[in-house]
Each structure stands twice: as C-alpha cells, then as structure tokens.
Design a protein around this motif. Structure first.
Motif, PDB file in Angstrom:
ATOM      1  N   ARG A  90       8.998  18.924 -12.222  1.00  0.00           N
ATOM      2  CA  ARG A  90       8.491  19.119 -10.861  1.00  0.00           C
ATOM      3  C   ARG A  90       6.962  18.978 -10.855  1.00  0.00           C
ATOM      4  O   ARG A  90       6.383  18.366  -9.962  1.00  0.00           O
ATOM      5  N   ARG A  91       6.321  19.527 -11.874  1.00  0.00           N
ATOM      6  CA  ARG A  91       4.864  19.387 -11.968  1.00  0.00           C
ATOM      7  C   ARG A  91       4.482  17.936 -12.228  1.00  0.00           C
ATOM      8  O   ARG A  91       3.523  17.421 -11.656  1.00  0.00           O
ATOM      9  N   TRP A  92       5.237  17.268 -13.081  1.00  0.00           N
ATOM     10  CA  TRP A  92       5.036  15.855 -13.385  1.00  0.00           C
ATOM     11  C   TRP A  92       5.129  15.048 -12.095  1.00  0.00           C
ATOM     12  O   TRP A  92       4.319  14.162 -11.848  1.00  0.00           O
ATOM     13  N   GLU A  93       6.096  15.398 -11.265  1.00  0.00           N
ATOM     14  CA  GLU A  93       6.281  14.739  -9.962  1.00  0.00           C
ATOM     15  C   GLU A  93       5.121  15.067  -9.019  1.00  0.00           C
ATOM     16  O   GLU A  93       4.521  14.179  -8.416  1.00  0.00           O
ATOM     17  N   ARG A  94       4.812  16.350  -8.883  1.00  0.00           N
ATOM     18  CA  ARG A  94       3.777  16.802  -7.940  1.00  0.00           C
ATOM     19  C   ARG A  94       2.408  16.223  -8.276  1.00  0.00           C
ATOM     20  O   ARG A  94       1.683  15.754  -7.402  1.00  0.00           O
ATOM     21  N   ASP A  95       2.059  16.223  -9.546  1.00  0.00           N
ATOM     22  CA  ASP A  95       0.731  15.766  -9.975  1.00  0.00           C
ATOM     23  C   ASP A  95       0.624  14.246 -10.086  1.00  0.00           C
ATOM     24  O   ASP A  95      -0.466  13.711 -10.272  1.00  0.00           O
ATOM     25  N   GLY A  96       1.741  13.551  -9.985  1.00  0.00           N
ATOM     26  CA  GLY A  96       1.732  12.098 -10.101  1.00  0.00           C
ATOM     27  C   GLY A  96       1.586  11.596 -11.522  1.00  0.00           C
ATOM     28  O   GLY A  96       1.251  10.437 -11.752  1.00  0.00           O
ATOM     29  N   ASP A  97       1.848  12.463 -12.493  1.00  0.00           N
ATOM     30  CA  ASP A  97       1.689  12.066 -13.891  1.00  0.00           C
ATOM     31  C   ASP A  97       2.701  11.011 -14.325  1.00  0.00           C
ATOM     32  O   ASP A  97       2.513  10.350 -15.340  1.00  0.00           O
ATOM     33  N   TRP A  98       3.764  10.842 -13.556  1.00  0.00           N
ATOM     34  CA  TRP A  98       4.762   9.825 -13.903  1.00  0.00           C
ATOM     35  C   TRP A  98       4.167   8.419 -13.813  1.00  0.00           C
ATOM     36  O   TRP A  98       4.707   7.481 -14.364  1.00  0.00           O
ATOM     37  N   VAL A 142      12.836  10.381  -7.900  1.00  0.00           N
ATOM     38  CA  VAL A 142      13.062  10.198  -6.462  1.00  0.00           C
ATOM     39  C   VAL A 142      13.806   8.891  -6.206  1.00  0.00           C
ATOM     40  O   VAL A 142      14.691   8.831  -5.346  1.00  0.00           O
ATOM     41  N   ALA A 143      13.487   7.859  -6.957  1.00  0.00           N
ATOM     42  CA  ALA A 143      14.178   6.576  -6.790  1.00  0.00           C
ATOM     43  C   ALA A 143      15.668   6.700  -7.117  1.00  0.00           C
ATOM     44  O   ALA A 143      16.505   6.102  -6.445  1.00  0.00           O
ATOM     45  N   LEU A 144      16.004   7.486  -8.117  1.00  0.00           N
ATOM     46  CA  LEU A 144      17.404   7.630  -8.523  1.00  0.00           C
ATOM     47  C   LEU A 144      18.184   8.631  -7.680  1.00  0.00           C
ATOM     48  O   LEU A 144      19.366   8.428  -7.410  1.00  0.00           O
ATOM     49  N   TYR A 145      17.546   9.738  -7.286  1.00  0.00           N
ATOM     50  CA  TYR A 145      18.268  10.832  -6.635  1.00  0.00           C
ATOM     51  C   TYR A 145      17.920  11.008  -5.160  1.00  0.00           C
ATOM     52  O   TYR A 145      18.513  11.850  -4.501  1.00  0.00           O
ATOM     53  N   ALA A 152      17.101  17.152  -4.771  1.00  0.00           N
ATOM     54  CA  ALA A 152      18.472  16.708  -5.039  1.00  0.00           C
ATOM     55  C   ALA A 152      18.723  16.649  -6.542  1.00  0.00           C
ATOM     56  O   ALA A 152      19.795  17.047  -7.023  1.00  0.00           O
ATOM     57  N   PHE A 153      17.731  16.173  -7.286  1.00  0.00           N
ATOM     58  CA  PHE A 153      17.836  16.139  -8.747  1.00  0.00           C
ATOM     59  C   PHE A 153      17.962  17.552  -9.316  1.00  0.00           C
ATOM     60  O   PHE A 153      18.827  17.825 -10.146  1.00  0.00           O
ATOM     61  N   ARG A 175       0.809  -1.220   0.000  1.00  0.00           N
ATOM     62  CA  ARG A 175       0.000   0.000   0.000  1.00  0.00           C
ATOM     63  C   ARG A 175       0.839   1.266   0.000  1.00  0.00           C
ATOM     64  O   ARG A 175       0.317   2.352  -0.223  1.00  0.00           O
ATOM     65  N   GLN A 176       2.141   1.150   0.242  1.00  0.00           N
ATOM     66  CA  GLN A 176       3.012   2.320   0.244  1.00  0.00           C
ATOM     67  C   GLN A 176       3.114   2.859  -1.182  1.00  0.00           C
ATOM     68  O   GLN A 176       3.265   2.097  -2.137  1.00  0.00           O
ATOM     69  N   PRO A 177       3.038   4.181  -1.341  1.00  0.00           N
ATOM     70  CA  PRO A 177       3.156   4.734  -2.693  1.00  0.00           C
ATOM     71  C   PRO A 177       4.553   4.504  -3.251  1.00  0.00           C
ATOM     72  O   PRO A 177       5.540   4.587  -2.532  1.00  0.00           O
ATOM     73  N   ARG A 178       4.586   4.174  -4.515  1.00  0.00           N
ATOM     74  CA  ARG A 178       5.859   3.991  -5.207  1.00  0.00           C
ATOM     75  C   ARG A 178       6.493   5.345  -5.450  1.00  0.00           C
ATOM     76  O   ARG A 178       5.814   6.278  -5.863  1.00  0.00           O
ATOM     77  N   PRO A 179       7.794   5.475  -5.249  1.00  0.00           N
ATOM     78  CA  PRO A 179       8.431   6.755  -5.568  1.00  0.00           C
ATOM     79  C   PRO A 179       8.563   6.913  -7.084  1.00  0.00           C
ATOM     80  O   PRO A 179       8.633   5.922  -7.817  1.00  0.00           O
TER      81      PRO A 179
END
Length: 83
Positions: A61-69, A26-29, A34-35, A18-22
């Motif tokens: 950053r928006r891609w990250e914030r909105d979860g579009d990844w 975030v997984a790399l940096y 930090a990125f 249930r933990q959200p995937r990074p």
C-alpha cells in the motif's frame, strides 16, 4: 495547415500520454482495495499467512501510495525513482 481532425487527434494523443499510468496492482485488480480484500479473503481461507500478509499488504500500500512502483533499474544495478 493541419486539418481540425488531425489537430483533434493529436490533442487526444497528448492527453492520453499525460494520464498517469496505473500501478501493476491497480491494472490487475482494478483498485488496491480490491487486491487487499482478495488477499484477506485468502488469509481467511488459510491460503496465505495471517501473520505476514497484513504486513505485506501494508508495504505494498505504501509502495502504491508513494509511487515507488515506478522505480527503474539503471545499468549499474541501482534503482532510481521515476520522475
């Protein structure tokens, strides 16, 4: 009836699932900041474009914030947001 150890093991697995995937960044940096700091350091070194990179970082950053990844490509080639 299941043993207490088996139940505890199953509970740990459920919590982990249930933990959200990074995101990949975030997984790399370790964090998005930090990125961004690494990219801006490379801009200062002249390795990356000083005009384009801040825009790219803002978009990512928006891609990250909105979860579009998490978007997934379906069989018809259309991207869908993951739920």
């Amino acid at each position: 009836m299941a043993s207490p150890r088996a139940l505890l093991s199953q509970l740990k697995q459920l919590k982990a699932a249930r933990q959200p995937r990074p995101s990949p960044i975030v997984a790399l940096y370790g964090s998005f900041d930090a990125f961004a700091d690494k990219c801006m350091a490379e801009v200062q070194e002249g390795k990356l474009c000083p005009v384009d990179m801040p825009v790219v970082i803002a978009c990512l950053r928006r891609w990250e914030r909105d979860g579009d990844w998490r978007a997934q490509r379906r069989g018809n080639g259309v991207w869908e947001a993951a739920r």
